[in-house]
Design a protein around this motif. Structure first.
Motif, PDB file in Angstrom:
ATOM      1  N   ALA A  75      -8.650  -3.972  -7.504  1.00 26.41           N
ATOM      2  CA  ALA A  75      -8.249  -5.327  -7.133  1.00 26.41           C
ATOM      3  C   ALA A  75      -7.382  -5.242  -5.883  1.00 26.41           C
ATOM      4  O   ALA A  75      -6.964  -4.156  -5.479  1.00 26.41           O
ATOM      5  N   VAL A  76      -7.130  -6.373  -5.280  1.00 29.50           N
ATOM      6  CA  VAL A  76      -6.281  -6.396  -4.095  1.00 29.50           C
ATOM      7  C   VAL A  76      -5.659  -7.780  -3.975  1.00 29.50           C
ATOM      8  O   VAL A  76      -6.217  -8.758  -4.486  1.00 29.50           O
ATOM      9  N   ARG A 130      -1.881  -1.610  -5.957  1.00 26.17           N
ATOM     10  CA  ARG A 130      -2.285  -0.483  -5.111  1.00 26.17           C
ATOM     11  C   ARG A 130      -2.226   0.831  -5.885  1.00 26.17           C
ATOM     12  O   ARG A 130      -3.015   1.741  -5.667  1.00 26.17           O
ATOM     13  N   ARG A 163       0.826  -1.213   0.000  1.00 22.99           N
ATOM     14  CA  ARG A 163       0.000   0.000   0.000  1.00 22.99           C
ATOM     15  C   ARG A 163       0.865   1.271   0.000  1.00 22.99           C
ATOM     16  O   ARG A 163       0.643   2.179  -0.801  1.00 22.99           O
ATOM     17  N   LEU A 164       1.850   1.305   0.889  1.00 19.62           N
ATOM     18  CA  LEU A 164       2.614   2.549   1.028  1.00 19.62           C
ATOM     19  C   LEU A 164       3.582   2.743  -0.133  1.00 19.62           C
ATOM     20  O   LEU A 164       3.825   3.875  -0.564  1.00 19.62           O
ATOM     21  N   LEU A 187       1.519   4.116  -2.811  1.00 17.02           N
ATOM     22  CA  LEU A 187       1.291   5.538  -2.540  1.00 17.02           C
ATOM     23  C   LEU A 187       2.488   6.377  -2.997  1.00 17.02           C
ATOM     24  O   LEU A 187       2.328   7.440  -3.606  1.00 17.02           O
TER      25      LEU A 187
END
Lengths: 249, 934
Positions: free
Chosen positions: A114-115, A104, A68-69, A72
């Protein structure tokens, strides 16, 4: 002919950067591991490279969900460079944590949310798997692969969940499926190690230039690395990296 | 306006009836149906509703099926809620990342912590059961808090002013008062040591500060100074008569063996953070194995986690790139009745699960493959579990600088200092009691492996650029021991105000002593380029002082000098211990004949938790990262057969050589005869290294001792015997010790005062060079039609064997005897392997030939047809220098010539049975027994 330059960005906690560099070097490219801080400082730009390869590891310790990060960071700091590279059809690959980060960041599957969710059994797991390249997928990344490859997985969050997997299937966006002796795993553990629907191990975006996958083909580019060394031949993944290198030469 | 939020993030992870969590609850007699685990986020910051929404979507909610709700608005029908969170100040990487990422998005979050909400459903659950569930299964009080229902946020509170530095009054006080200081501060110093401090400060005419007393205690601790292994020892026989004296175990046995062998491949032994040996013409490898027993008993995850972190740091501390980790774990029985647990002791299953998760977490996240190890279960480890962690690194020849110079800057890289990790060295040098968890909780930490990964990148780049003159890691004792050691010959001036802290309010001595993981200290003539490298890789760095030339360790905080210690006194002033060792009486007896069913017994051995497959554990460790692994923990036809040793090609080297690792450990024999045990585990480590391709002509050894209280003469007698065996075996095998670690005081003192010491345990790691990686034997048998040969004697010892362990009784007989002649067989085996004549090989260890043959056949998914005498000593005996070897018929002549002691005993078949002489097992039965999860 000069070897194509491959950018391997390194975040805090990235750890398969060296492995990925070794695989691209074996495929005839010139890989460079560059810390994100250095990229931010302008030490290099994505446009200096012909391929982007986001490696595996635990960027930022998997805080707040794997990738995630880093995702980002990619969008926040390098969004324009990424957009430009995508426009210019620069091949991109994300492996394991790199795949999680590209998902992400919205680059994969590229047409819907999606994940990569927790493995079905809830644990980190390392084991060798068989990956069948999807016959209908015409991505440049798969052009040199004509047989299943063997390589390890090493992840805790690898179950691919897309909002509409059928749409990905319909555009031949699935790149690799978990398999056993050449046959689909059909959800059977451990051939399908994480419970991904459709045995999906990797996908490409609608352009076919961006590939993401959970297993680690970079850890089986030499025969000596094979867990079945001395018992079987073939199954190496060097062709995957060589395909992209050939495409940008 | 600053506000505070509690948020729950879903979807949660549901632990169903089959899960480890539910079965752990069952062990405590708590029956629940499901437990769903959600992330619980506490936030503080100046956020409006829109900003909170933006933060949730960007940082908390997963695409597709994720959600996030205020914790107080979320209801769970027909379920009860427990919330858990870290204690303030415990490393919370996820919380820190949330603050950082919010800032990146322009959202002003000032503090964040991440905990868990556990939603429990059960047919009926008494409040007391729920409390026990929270206490025993869902949280660990050493690092966490819990609450039924909503948990108050655990932000680090605003601390008061920095506490003043105090002095301890040692001048003119009596012995009782000296001992009282040691007790009150938990210094672990005896009267003689306190008196040495007293007389030193009497000469100076002043009392020591708290920081000075703590510095001396850490430096003189068993953990740092190895007082027992340096002590002068009087050896008595069991009648109390003096029969020998030992001028230090280290000097007289371990180091003496290394000096006598004087091996050309040893580059550095015993003097640094790790041993260094030659690998090829261009590279050396660095070796180290550590123990982390006391912390792992209290907080299994954190203890094991920082155990791995610590040993990896030791390797970075000799300028080497870590390329492999190993772990040897010793636990009590996982099915122990909780009612038999003494107060203050965690259940063995809890310890096991936490330790394994901790080992995996660190290795996986730092990206160093875990290539081998062992897990042993024995009741002797219930109150004193053992965690051994090893690490191997690679460095270019002569690239490790070791000479700091006066004027060099003291550079600290890595994590900031907190109150966690204060007093680790003194804590781990004392026995444990029921209350230890409460008083020593601050000695236990959680690691932060991604920072250590960054440290590797920074240090390797700094090494290659020649930017430092010396380096060491901050282990137990923190800056006091790292800077103290580096300044040993020089002196240093340190300004504590320059040391980065996690939060204000630390006393000077706490900042100076706190271990805080993931920190390295470097001496640099010009610190600028190192700090620039650190910034490039996202690692914090600062200059905290200068090395001097006046032989004084000086530490300032503000205007105050809180440490002003003579380096010579600090490092040489500890009075030498004088100890008594009583030699173990080894009794020989005739073995009582036992009637048993060979097939059933073999299956029982295969199912014993020490022998059974460790796949469920090992799969949670990454053994492939770095791409160099040749022999991994699991191999064979289906990737589920256990390997004996491990082999890997260090990244960056030519690929012509591999590094081979073997490990030996035994929990049973030491209770009978520590000398025999030590010899036995050295032989096992050597065998395993040889199967992994090592040349026995250039092996190096690591020793790890874990024993009880060495001031007990019986205990010290065992340690002395084990050290003597290490010396004798090292000379016979021409294998020097290059590094080691002793962990003593592994004793749990029951409330009634009864000491409960650990089983005498020695772990030996043998590391060698494999010069023909292409010819390595495979794991598991390979091809029907191949011949099976036995190297070494048919029969071996039954006393101290795992046969007696599963029979639950000592039937007497011979213990495994040291066998100097085994060396010849190891050399012959290695020669045959190098020549490519060995298709596969397996080491008969726990459970003897019967178990080894069954495991080996299963790994290869082939049958075996073996002619063996119907004799328990042949089938189940355990002894040195034996191998089962698979040879292709075409190679048999050449093999027999190279290994003249080998005897053909059978062949590989395409069937699905293992015939052991008159007995036959089906592979299905073998698989079922061996693969049932312990």
């Amino acid at each position: 002919m000069t070897a194509p330059r491959v950018l391997i960005p390194v975040a805090l906690g990235t750890n398969r950067d060296g492995d990925l560099a070794e695989a691209f070097a074996a495929a005839g490219a010139a890989p460079e591991r560059v810390p994100l801080q250095a990229l931010r400082a302008g030490e290099a730009r994505l446009s200096d490279f012909q391929i982007l390869a986001v490696p595996g590891g635990f960027s930022y310790g998997d805080a707040l969900g794997a990738g995630r990060l880093l995702g980002l960071d990619l969008v926040g700091w390098f969004g324009e460079q990424l957009h430009e590279a995508h426009q210019n059809e620069v091949p991109m690959i994300g492996i394991c944590n790199g795949f999680q980060a590209l998902v992400r960041a919205g680059l994969l599957p590229g047409d819907q949310p999606a994940v990569l969710a927790d493995n079905d059994h809830g644990r980190f797991e390392c084991r060798w798997v068989e990956l069948a390249p999807e016959p209908g997928n015409d991505s440049i990344w798969l052009s040199g692969l004509d047989e299943p490859i063997r390589c390890p997985i090493a992840h805790g969050e690898g179950r691919f969940v897309a909002e509409a997997l059928a749409d990905v299937e319909a555009r031949n966006g699935v790149a690799f499926r978990y398999a056993q002796d050449g046959q689909r795993a059909h959800g059977e553990y451990p051939a399908n190690p994480n419970g991904s629907a459709g045995d999906v191990a990797g996908v490409t975006d609608p352009t076919g230039r961006v590939l993401g996958l959970m297993p680690h083909p970079e850890n089986h580019v030499f025969e000596r690395q094979d867990i079945l060394r001395g018992r079987r031949t073939g199954g190496q993944a060097l062709g995957l990296f060589a395909s992209a290198v050939a495409a940008v030469r | 306006m600053t506000s505070q939020w509690a948020l729950v993030v879903g979807p949660g992870h549901r632990h169903g009836p089959e899960s480890a969590l539910i079965s752990a609850a069952e062990l405590f007699g708590i029956n629940v149906d499901t437990i769903t685990e959600f992330r619980l986020v506490h936030l503080r910051g100046e956020l409006g509703a829109d900003e909170l929404d933006r933060l949730s979507r960007a940082l908390l909610i997963d695409p597709v099926d994720g959600w996030c709700e205020p914790a107080d608005a979320l209801e769970h029908d027909d379920a009860v809620v427990v919330e858990t969170g870290l204690r303030p100040g415990v490393t919370d990487r996820e919380g820190a990342e949330l603050v950082r990422a919010a800032a990146q998005l322009g959202l002003p979050v000032t503090a964040a912590t991440i905990g868990r909400r556990w939603v429990v459903t059960a047919a009926s659950l008494a409040d007391t059961d729920l409390e026990r569930l929270a206490q025993r299964v869902l949280h660990n009080e050493v690092i966490e808090r819990w609450s039924l229902g909503a948990l108050a946020p655990g932000f680090v509170s605003d601390q008061p002013e920095t506490p003043a530095t105090n002095h301890e009054t040692v001048l003119g006080v009596d012995n009782d008062a000296l001992e009282a200081i040691s007790q009150r501060r938990r210094l672990g110093m005896n009267l003689a040591e306190m008196q040495a401090v007293q007389s030193h400060f009497a000469e100076l005419g002043r009392n020591p500060t708290d920081a000075e007393v703590e510095t001396i205690a850490q430096t003189w601790s068993e953990h740092c100074a190895h007082k027992t292994f340096r002590a002068s020892i009087t050896v008595q026989n069991d009648a109390g008569e003096t029969i020998d004296t030992v001028d230090g175990l280290l000097k007289s046995y371990l180091r003496k063996a290394t000096d006598t062998i004087d091996a050309p491949w040893v580059r550095s032994a015993f003097v640094d953070n790790a041993g260094i040996v030659a690998f090829d013409d261009d590279f050396d490898i660095a070796l180290k194995a550590e123990t982390h027993n006391h912390p792992s008993a209290l907080e299994p995850f954190g203890g094991a986690n920082t155990g791995v972190g610590g040993v990896v740091r030791d390797i970075i501390g000799v300028s080497a790139k870590p390329i492999a980790v190993t772990d040897i774990l010793c636990f009590g029985p996982s099915d122990l009745d909780p009612d038999e647990l003494p107060a203050g002791v965690l259940h063995p299953r809890r310890i096991r699960d936490g330790v394994i998760a901790g080992v995996g977490d660190y290795g996986n996240k730092i990206g160093v493959p875990n290539i081998g190890g062992a897990i042993i279960y024995d009741p002797a480890y219930t109150t004193t579990p053992l965690v051994f962690a090893g690490c191997i690194g690679v460095l270019p020849r002569d690239s490790h600088p070791t000479e700091p110079r006066p004027g060099d800057a003291i550079v600290v890289l890595g994590g900031a200092v907190g109150r966690d990790g204060v007093g680790g060295a003194t804590f781990s040098s004392q026995t444990m009691q029921a209350e230890t968890a409460e008083v020593a909780g601050s000695s236990v930490q959680i690691g932060d492996p991604i920072v250590e990964k960054g440290l590797i990148d920074v240090v390797m780049a700094a090494r290659d650029a020649g930017l430092y003159t010396a380096i060491t890691d901050c282990g137990a004792g923190g800056l006091s021991s790292s800077i103290g050691e580096m300044a040993n010959e020089l002196g240093a001036d340190v300004d504590l105000d320059l040391v980065p802290r996690k939060y204000p309010g630390l006393a000077g001595w706490e900042t100076w002593l706190s271990e805080a993981q993931e920190r390295m200290v470097l001496a640099a003539p010009d610190p600028g380029p190192i700090l620039a490298l650190a910034e490039r890789w996202g690692i914090d760095g600062s200059v905290v002082g200068t090395f001097s030339d006046d032989g004084v360790l000086r530490v300032r905080q503000g205007d105050e000098t809180i440490v002003d210690l003579d380096c010579h006194f600090l490092h040489e002033g500890c009075p030498r211990h004088e100890l008594v060792a009583r030699r173990q009486r080894v009794t020989a007896s005739e073995r009582t004949p036992v009637a048993l069913d060979v097939v059933e017994t073999t299956l029982a051995l295969l199912a014993h938790p020490t022998i059974a497959s460790k796949e469920s554990t090992v799969r949670t460790y990454d053994h492939e990262v770095m791409g160099g692994t040749l022999i991994r923990p699991f191999g064979g036809a289906k990737g589920d057969g256990a390997a004996d040793g491990a082999a890997t090609i260090p990244p960056g080297t030519s690929g012509k050589n591999a590094m081979a690792v073997g490990i030996g450990v035994n929990a049973v024999i030491g209770g009978h005869d520590a000398y025999a045990m030590a010899w036995h585990v050295i032989d096992e480590a050597v065998r395993n290294a040889i199967i992994a391709g090592a040349d026995p002509g250039e092996l190096s050894l690591l020793d790890n001792f874990a024993w009880g209280n060495p001031t007990d003469p019986e205990t010290l007698g065992q340690i002395e015997a084990a050290c003597r065996a290490c010396h004798d075996a090292a000379l016979v095998f021409n294998a020097p010790f290059v590094s080691g670690k002793d962990s003593l005081y592994n004793v749990f003192v029951h409330p009634d005062g009864t000491p409960d010491p650990v089983a005498p345990t020695l772990v030996i790691t043998a590391v060698g060079i494999c010069r023909a990686p292409d010819n390595l034997p495979l794991t598991g048998v390979v091809a029907p039609g191949n011949e099976i040969w036995l190297v070494g004697p048919d029969a071996a010892a039954l006393r101290g064997s795992h046969l007696d362990v599963v029979l639950g009784h000592d039937y007497g007989g011979e213990l495994p005897a040291p066998e100097p002649g085994a060396l010849a067989r190891h050399q012959e085996m290695a020669a045959a392997i190098r020549a490519g004549l060995v298709a596969s090989a397996h080491d008969p260890s726990e459970g003897g030939i019967a178990v080894a043959a069954a495991e080996w056949a299963l790994a290869g998914r082939c049958g075996l047809d073996l002619d063996l005498d119907d004799d328990h000593a042949v089938l189940f005996g355990e002894g040195p220098g034996r191998y089962l070897v698979e040879v292709a018929p075409a190679d048999a002549g050449a093999f027999a010539k190279i290994v003249p002691s080998a005897r053909r005993i059978g062949s590989v078949t395409s069937g699905d049975t293992v015939r052991l002489g008159a007995h036959e097992l089906s592979l299905d039965a073998v698989e079922q027994a061996w693969k049932q999860t312990p």
